[in-house]
Design a protein around this motif. Sequence first.
Motif, mmCIF file in Angstrom:
data_model
loop_
_atom_site.group_PDB
_atom_site.id
_atom_site.type_symbol
_atom_site.label_atom_id
_atom_site.label_comp_id
_atom_site.label_asym_id
_atom_site.label_seq_id
_atom_site.Cartn_x
_atom_site.Cartn_y
_atom_site.Cartn_z
ATOM 1 N N GLU A 23 1.917 -2.237 -6.972
ATOM 2 C CA GLU A 23 1.161 -3.441 -6.635
ATOM 3 C C GLU A 23 -0.143 -3.136 -5.896
ATOM 4 O O GLU A 23 -1.199 -3.606 -6.302
ATOM 5 N N ARG A 24 -0.084 -2.356 -4.817
ATOM 6 C CA ARG A 24 -1.317 -2.058 -4.078
ATOM 7 C C ARG A 24 -2.318 -1.291 -4.956
ATOM 8 O O ARG A 24 -3.493 -1.645 -5.018
ATOM 9 N N SER A 25 -1.847 -0.254 -5.633
ATOM 10 C CA SER A 25 -2.750 0.530 -6.494
ATOM 11 C C SER A 25 -3.346 -0.334 -7.597
ATOM 12 O O SER A 25 -4.528 -0.214 -7.937
ATOM 13 N N GLN A 26 -2.541 -1.223 -8.159
ATOM 14 C CA GLN A 26 -3.023 -2.070 -9.246
ATOM 15 C C GLN A 26 -4.061 -3.094 -8.746
ATOM 16 O O GLN A 26 -5.034 -3.391 -9.442
ATOM 17 N N GLU A 27 -3.875 -3.594 -7.532
ATOM 18 C CA GLU A 27 -4.870 -4.506 -6.959
ATOM 19 C C GLU A 27 -6.198 -3.796 -6.744
ATOM 20 O O GLU A 27 -7.267 -4.371 -6.943
ATOM 21 N N GLU A 59 1.172 0.899 -16.173
ATOM 22 C CA GLU A 59 1.468 0.689 -17.590
ATOM 23 C C GLU A 59 2.376 -0.532 -17.794
ATOM 24 O O GLU A 59 2.235 -1.273 -18.768
ATOM 25 N N ILE A 60 3.299 -0.757 -16.859
ATOM 26 C CA ILE A 60 4.169 -1.939 -16.926
ATOM 27 C C ILE A 60 3.341 -3.213 -16.687
ATOM 28 O O ILE A 60 3.507 -4.215 -17.384
ATOM 29 N N LYS A 62 0.266 -3.681 -17.406
ATOM 30 C CA LYS A 62 -0.538 -3.914 -18.616
ATOM 31 C C LYS A 62 0.265 -4.626 -19.702
ATOM 32 O O LYS A 62 -0.277 -5.416 -20.471
ATOM 33 N N LYS A 63 1.563 -4.341 -19.754
ATOM 34 C CA LYS A 63 2.409 -4.900 -20.817
ATOM 35 C C LYS A 63 2.861 -6.330 -20.538
ATOM 36 O O LYS A 63 3.412 -6.987 -21.422
ATOM 37 N N HIS A 64 2.666 -6.805 -19.310
ATOM 38 C CA HIS A 64 3.235 -8.113 -18.949
ATOM 39 C C HIS A 64 2.198 -9.046 -18.319
ATOM 40 O O HIS A 64 2.300 -9.401 -17.132
ATOM 41 N N PRO A 65 1.223 -9.480 -19.108
ATOM 42 C CA PRO A 65 0.225 -10.411 -18.567
ATOM 43 C C PRO A 65 0.828 -11.743 -18.142
ATOM 44 O O PRO A 65 0.246 -12.468 -17.334
ATOM 45 N N GLU A 66 2.038 -12.081 -18.672
ATOM 46 C CA GLU A 66 2.650 -13.372 -18.334
ATOM 47 C C GLU A 66 3.001 -13.482 -16.855
ATOM 48 O O GLU A 66 3.215 -14.573 -16.333
ATOM 49 N N PRO A 86 -13.118 1.641 -17.659
ATOM 50 C CA PRO A 86 -13.601 2.703 -18.551
ATOM 51 C C PRO A 86 -13.521 4.114 -17.965
ATOM 52 O O PRO A 86 -13.236 5.075 -18.670
ATOM 53 N N ASN A 87 -13.777 4.241 -16.674
ATOM 54 C CA ASN A 87 -13.785 5.575 -16.064
ATOM 55 C C ASN A 87 -12.488 5.902 -15.320
ATOM 56 O O ASN A 87 -12.445 6.794 -14.473
ATOM 57 N N LEU A 88 -11.393 5.173 -15.647
ATOM 58 C CA LEU A 88 -10.104 5.421 -14.996
ATOM 59 C C LEU A 88 -9.412 6.620 -15.635
ATOM 60 O O LEU A 88 -9.256 6.683 -16.858
ATOM 61 N N VAL A 89 -8.988 7.558 -14.810
ATOM 62 C CA VAL A 89 -8.328 8.782 -15.279
ATOM 63 C C VAL A 89 -6.940 8.863 -14.649
ATOM 64 O O VAL A 89 -6.814 8.805 -13.422
ATOM 65 N N TYR A 90 -5.911 8.981 -15.469
ATOM 66 C CA TYR A 90 -4.548 9.157 -14.968
ATOM 67 C C TYR A 90 -4.273 10.645 -14.742
ATOM 68 O O TYR A 90 -4.534 11.470 -15.619
#
Length: 249
Positions: A23-27, A59-60, A62-66, A86-90
């Motif tokens: 959650e924090r990283s995704q925000e 990745e989870i 991304k799969k659940h916009p709902e 665009p410049n995100l690197v895993y």
Amino acid sequence: MAAAIAHAYKNREKCIIPAFAVERSQEIIYTLWLLAKEGKLPKEMPVFLDGPLAIRATEIFKKHPEYMDEEVRELMQNGESPFDLPNLVYTRSTSDSQRINEHKGAAVVISASGMCNAGRIKHHLRHNLWRHGASIVFVGFQAQGTPGRHIVDGAKKIRLLGEEVAVHAKVFTIGGFSAHAGQSQIMEWIGNFDNPGMEVFLVHGEQKAQTILSEMIRERYGLTVHVPDYLEEVELKPGKAPAIQLHPE
């Protein structure tokens, strides 16, 4: 956030963001995506999301916009995704993580743990905390005794991985990213239980906040509340009162 990125970019150094993986990283990625749209995230400045758990969680998401709020759902329905920066690197592997610190030039690094007391973030701090041109961004509460708290409180040096590391990087603290329930949310949650004999243990947070919350729970709900002390042991068994063992020494 934009100021922290600009500081690191100008000096060709890294902007280090300690962040919890879920959650924090995704925000933060969403925030960086918004900054990119405003032209405040340089296109050539890579953003490293460093950690297998954070990557899998993203990745989870991304799969659940709902499950997103209305604003993000609308974006994703229109073909835009804040997780497709665009410049995100895993960087999943340890070797990939190590190569981040060999990267020449400016970069944003998001890595756990959020309080800098475990995980890959400690290595990134060891490589960058002493650099005058780098920036460190704290986006969440830093508990007492953690390296993050020492840095936020103005420590001139901290101990990391067995070494004394000077704090020369510019430190930024940003509120509003917390994913934890606040006092009112916790009170509302407890109010949904219907067992009058339920006992409550507060084991997270600082003593002053725990004391205030425990009094509120007792007054509003008439429940027994415990705030365990350091080294205190409690044995819980169904139908029996908690067996509390203290270690005064």
